[in-house]
Scaffold this active site. Structure first.
Site, PDB file in Angstrom:
ATOM      1  N   ASP A   1      44.553  40.497  44.699  1.00 48.93           N
ATOM      2  CA  ASP A   1      45.041  41.810  45.131  1.00 48.93           C
ATOM      3  C   ASP A   1      46.563  41.743  45.186  1.00 48.93           C
ATOM      4  O   ASP A   1      47.130  40.964  45.963  1.00 48.93           O
ATOM      5  CB  ASP A   1      44.457  42.147  46.503  1.00 48.93           C
ATOM      6  CG  ASP A   1      44.640  43.613  46.864  1.00 48.93           C
ATOM      7  OD1 ASP A   1      45.285  44.342  46.092  1.00 48.93           O
ATOM      8  OD2 ASP A   1      44.138  44.025  47.923  1.00 48.93           O
TER       9      ASP A   1
ATOM     10  N   ASP B   1      45.612  47.250  40.475  1.00 43.17           N
ATOM     11  CA  ASP B   1      46.235  46.118  41.163  1.00 43.17           C
ATOM     12  C   ASP B   1      45.239  45.144  41.788  1.00 43.17           C
ATOM     13  O   ASP B   1      45.619  44.342  42.642  1.00 43.17           O
ATOM     14  CB  ASP B   1      47.182  46.637  42.248  1.00 43.17           C
ATOM     15  CG  ASP B   1      46.464  47.459  43.309  1.00 43.17           C
ATOM     16  OD1 ASP B   1      45.305  47.833  43.088  1.00 43.17           O
ATOM     17  OD2 ASP B   1      47.080  47.733  44.360  1.00 43.17           O
ATOM     18  N   GLU B   2      43.999  45.161  41.331  1.00 42.42           N
ATOM     19  CA  GLU B   2      42.970  44.370  42.000  1.00 42.42           C
ATOM     20  C   GLU B   2      41.872  44.008  41.006  1.00 42.42           C
ATOM     21  O   GLU B   2      41.487  44.818  40.168  1.00 42.42           O
ATOM     22  CB  GLU B   2      42.396  45.198  43.150  1.00 42.42           C
ATOM     23  CG  GLU B   2      41.375  44.516  44.005  1.00 42.42           C
ATOM     24  CD  GLU B   2      40.849  45.445  45.099  1.00 42.42           C
ATOM     25  OE1 GLU B   2      40.060  44.970  45.914  1.00 42.42           O
ATOM     26  OE2 GLU B   2      41.230  46.644  45.110  1.00 42.42           O
TER      27      GLU B   2
END
Length: 449
Positions: A11, A105-106
């Protein structure tokens, strides 16, 4: 649940705000808030410096300004975020062919599928540290929190424990002990509605969940979900890392600077959104049976109306007609701050409607807002948004510090220059232009599929 900590969850830390701090040297170490910058804006991401003042994602921007009046409020640069995301996802694919992106983003990574020795916890920690170091180098300064565990649930818990900019490996066999003290909302799928039901049973932590009989859970949240909650409370999670995540819906939303009460204008916006959704639907090669209209009122109450057709469609006209019919049933006199159109319930084959039912299944729900789309540009809004990139033939690249009264103030700096000078221009100064793309990065090399 596996016998090794072979699932990794990554993350990126305060991603949007961190990209802005990286690319704008004058903002490093200072509170930065990315999101809607108008009165109707909502915070998308806050840097950790801004979070120290109590600013959080999904918070109305006017409240964030009260909490952190000296923070930099930026409208966001999605091309720059996508550029960094590409670099990170390629890095993860070097570890394993099985990478499941959850968002920009993960992502989850199946290390076992990448041939790594997952039985050695020391080797896994070293792998995680190398990943974070490589990510920092390739993205030219971004950081990430990394968790490793025996399941997707545990890996995500581990990355949350690692925040910010850390690494946590949960040893196999310790999962139940690790998750027991956590709040019940840490369990995947436990949102506000489920949490409210659990609190009626006196359940606040995962340990509380572990003590409740599955039958009692099922009576409160339903048989299927009750069984699933009971399994997850004991860290039993066999979900695989799936590289191909199918979209469950396609939607477009517009947030307005001022409330709209003109039904003709609202119908035109609904038609515009329906056309965009239909085009995306056709591009995906799918057809949809359910069409949804979302309307948010001035007090943030949200009405969602859905119609399930007795066939499936990808027709712009059909989606537009249904969206307009759903809108006609709403009283818009109090003003609308957000309007959205979406489709779901996909099929790969068109199913012709033999007849159109005016009373096709319509579901109406009311909820409090948690997120809000970036404001839709309407007439009268300034041309230069805070944080956007500009270029000047003499000063080079920079970003908009602010604008108003016919002036725009620009700080000329990039991640490569250090803190730069500030200059003010007329908003119609033709020497100021918008760069066609973000500043190139060494590792952002387009690759053939």
């Amino acid at each position: 649940m596996r016998s090794t900590a072979s699932i990794l969850h990554l993350d990126l830390d305060a991603f949007f705000a961190s990209v802005e701090q990286r690319d704008k040297p004058s903002l490093r170490g200072k509170p930065v808030i990315v999101g809607g910058v108008g009165q109707r804006g909502v915070v998308s991401t806050a840097s950790y410096e801004a979070r120290a003042f109590g600013v959080r994602s999904a918070m109305p921007s006017h409240e964030a300004r009260r909490k952190a009046p000296h923070a930099a409020f930026l409208s966001g640069r999605f091309d720059a975020y996508r550029q960094s995301s590409r670099i990170v996802m390629r890095l993860l694919h070097e570890l394993s062919p099985l990478v499941e992106p959850l968002s920009i983003d993960e992502a989850f990574v199946d290390l076992e599928a990448g041939g790594h020795d997952c039985s050695d916890l020391g080797a896994l920690r070293a792998l995680g540290q190398r990943l974070r170091a490589d990510l920092f180098e390739r993205t030219e300064g971004l950081t990430a929190s990394v968790g490793l565990g025996s399941s997707k649930f545990i890996a995500k818990v581990a990355s949350e424990m690692a925040k910010p900019n850390g690494l946590v490996v949960v040893p196999p066999g310790s999962e139940v002990e690790v998750i027991s003290p956590l709040p019940a909302r840490a369990v995947p799928g436990v949102g506000p509605a489920t949490m409210e039901k659990l609190e009626r049973l006196g359940i606040r932590t995962v340990a509380d969940l572990q003590r409740v009989q599955v039958q009692e859970l099922s009576r409160e949240v339903g048989r299927s979900w009750g069984h699933g909650l009971h399994e997850l409370a004991f860290a039993r999670d066999d979900r695989p890392v799936s590289p191909h995540r199918e979209a469950k819906s396609i939607s477009v939303e517009d947030t307005f600077e001022t409330d709209l009460t003109d039904r003709v204008e609202l119908e035109a916006m609904a038609a515009r959104d329906a056309a965009i959704v239909a085009a995306r639907l056709r591009a995906s090669g799918q057809f949809a049976r359910t069409i949804t209209l979302k309307v948010r009122l001035a007090d943030f109450t949200t009405w969602t109306r859905s119609r399930t057709l007795n066939g499936a469609t990808d027709s712009t006209d059909r989606i537009t007609d249904v969206a307009r019919e759903l809108l006609q049933a709403l009283d818009v006199r109090e003003g609308i701050r957000l309007l959205g159109v979406g489709v779901s319930n996909f099929t790969l084959a068109a199913q012709e409607e033999l007849f159109v039912l005016a009373g096709d299944d319509v579901v109406v729900t009311e909820e409090q807002t948690t997120t809000e789309a970036p404001p839709h540009r309407r007439r009268g809004r300034g041309e230069w948004s805070p944080g956007s990139e500009v270029e000047h033939p003499e000063y080079g690249r920079g970003w908009v510090w602010g604008s108003g009264l016919g002036r725009v103030t620009v700080r000329f700096e990039t991640r490569l220059t250090g803190v730069g000078p500030v200059r003010t221009f007329r908003t119609d100064d033709e020497s100021l232009t918008r760069p066609a793309s973000p500043l190139p990065m060494t590792w952002d090399v387009e690759q053939d599929d």
